[in-house]
Design a protein around this motif. Structure first.
Motif, PDB file in Angstrom:
ATOM      1  N   SER A  63       0.855  -1.183   0.000  1.00 24.71           N
ATOM      2  CA  SER A  63       0.000   0.000   0.000  1.00 24.71           C
ATOM      3  C   SER A  63       0.892   1.234   0.000  1.00 24.71           C
ATOM      4  N   ALA A  64       0.279   2.372  -0.298  1.00 27.33           N
ATOM      5  CA  ALA A  64       1.015   3.634  -0.303  1.00 27.33           C
ATOM      6  C   ALA A  64       0.150   4.704   0.346  1.00 27.33           C
ATOM      7  N   THR A  65       0.808   5.647   1.001  1.00 23.81           N
ATOM      8  CA  THR A  65       0.129   6.771   1.613  1.00 23.81           C
ATOM      9  C   THR A  65       0.422   8.013   0.779  1.00 23.81           C
ATOM     10  N   LEU A  66      -0.651   8.765   0.482  1.00 20.71           N
ATOM     11  CA  LEU A  66      -0.525  10.003  -0.279  1.00 20.71           C
ATOM     12  C   LEU A  66      -0.513  11.192   0.671  1.00 20.71           C
ATOM     13  N   ASP A  67      -0.056  12.339   0.164  1.00 16.32           N
ATOM     14  CA  ASP A  67       0.095  13.515   1.025  1.00 16.32           C
ATOM     15  C   ASP A  67      -1.219  14.095   1.542  1.00 16.32           C
ATOM     16  N   ASP A  68      -2.365  13.614   1.052  1.00 19.76           N
ATOM     17  CA  ASP A  68      -3.655  14.042   1.604  1.00 19.76           C
ATOM     18  C   ASP A  68      -4.177  13.055   2.642  1.00 19.76           C
ATOM     19  N   GLY A  69      -3.351  12.051   2.987  1.00 21.53           N
ATOM     20  CA  GLY A  69      -3.736  11.048   3.977  1.00 21.53           C
ATOM     21  C   GLY A  69      -4.395   9.813   3.389  1.00 21.53           C
ATOM     22  N   SER A  70      -4.724   9.834   2.093  1.00 18.00           N
ATOM     23  CA  SER A  70      -5.331   8.662   1.443  1.00 18.00           C
ATOM     24  C   SER A  70      -4.340   7.504   1.416  1.00 18.00           C
ATOM     25  N   VAL A  71      -4.891   6.305   1.530  1.00 17.74           N
ATOM     26  CA  VAL A  71      -4.083   5.091   1.419  1.00 17.74           C
ATOM     27  C   VAL A  71      -4.567   4.328   0.196  1.00 17.74           C
ATOM     28  N   VAL A  72      -3.633   3.966  -0.667  1.00 17.57           N
ATOM     29  CA  VAL A  72      -3.933   3.205  -1.879  1.00 17.57           C
ATOM     30  C   VAL A  72      -3.461   1.778  -1.639  1.00 17.57           C
ATOM     31  N   SER A  73      -4.353   0.804  -1.889  1.00 15.03           N
ATOM     32  CA  SER A  73      -3.990  -0.594  -1.644  1.00 15.03           C
ATOM     33  C   SER A  73      -4.712  -1.493  -2.645  1.00 15.03           C
ATOM     34  N   GLY A  74      -4.540  -2.779  -2.499  1.00 14.27           N
ATOM     35  CA  GLY A  74      -5.234  -3.754  -3.335  1.00 14.27           C
ATOM     36  C   GLY A  74      -4.852  -3.642  -4.797  1.00 14.27           C
ATOM     37  N   ASN A  75      -5.819  -3.927  -5.673  1.00  8.10           N
ATOM     38  CA  ASN A  75      -5.560  -3.859  -7.114  1.00  8.10           C
ATOM     39  C   ASN A  75      -5.051  -2.491  -7.536  1.00  8.10           C
ATOM     40  N   GLU A  76      -5.629  -1.440  -6.964  1.00  9.11           N
ATOM     41  CA  GLU A  76      -5.221  -0.086  -7.348  1.00  9.11           C
ATOM     42  C   GLU A  76      -3.724   0.111  -7.135  1.00  9.11           C
ATOM     43  N   PHE A  77      -3.220  -0.350  -6.019  1.00  9.37           N
ATOM     44  CA  PHE A  77      -1.780  -0.235  -5.724  1.00  9.37           C
ATOM     45  C   PHE A  77      -0.970  -1.027  -6.747  1.00  9.37           C
ATOM     46  N   MET A  78      -1.449  -2.204  -7.096  1.00 11.45           N
ATOM     47  CA  MET A  78      -0.722  -3.067  -8.030  1.00 11.45           C
ATOM     48  C   MET A  78      -0.739  -2.528  -9.462  1.00 11.45           C
TER      49      MET A  78
END
Length: 147
Positions: free
Chosen positions: A90-105
């Motif tokens: 997963s990744a954390t963006l500067d607005d606090g959002s966390v990207v994970s799962g298929n989107e991260f891949m």
């Protein structure tokens, strides 16, 4: 309307709504309507791997029938956030959002890169032949094209 060229299969995954972030090494301040152009360049090898293969297949696509050299969709670019942390899955963006799962891949969420968030994606009924360009480029109005 501005447009951006994206390599396949990523362009089609955006056009199908399966990919909501386009990752880039550069930031944009632009917000608004955006045409999605499928570049001539395709990564056929990645089309064989999960989750890309399954996501394409569920919509009837394979590496053999992905459109190249066309504007295939429109969307609205709503945000551009810097990746501030990458946790491997997963990744954390500067607005606090966390990207994970298929989107991260489906993106390159390396620290320091930028995640362009798109919404309101609509695949065009008829694709518009176009030669892509680097960066954001001017497409004109979709209504200017004979569809």
């Amino acid at each position: 309307m501005k447009a951006i060229s994206i390599r396949q299969p990523w362009a089609t995954l955006v056009a199908l709504g399966e990919k909501q972030y386009e990752t880039r090494s550069w930031r944009t301040k632009y917000r608004g309507q955006l045409g999605i152009h499928s570049s001539q360049t395709m990564d056929k090898a990645v089309c064989k791997y999960e989750p890309v293969r399954s996501l394409l297949a569920k919509h009837g696509y394979t590496a053999q029938n992905l459109p190249t050299g066309f504007v295939i969709a429109t969307c609205r670019l709503v945000d551009c956030n810097k990746v501030i942390d990458n946790h491997g899955t997963s990744a954390t963006l500067d607005d606090g959002s966390v990207v994970s799962g298929n989107e991260f891949m489906l993106g390159n969420f390396g620290v320091g890169r930028f995640a362009w968030r798109v919404r309101d994606v609509e695949m065009l009924e008829q694709f518009i032949p176009a030669k892509g360009k680097l960066g954001l480029w001017e497409l004109g109005e979709i209504s200017d094209y004979k569809l």
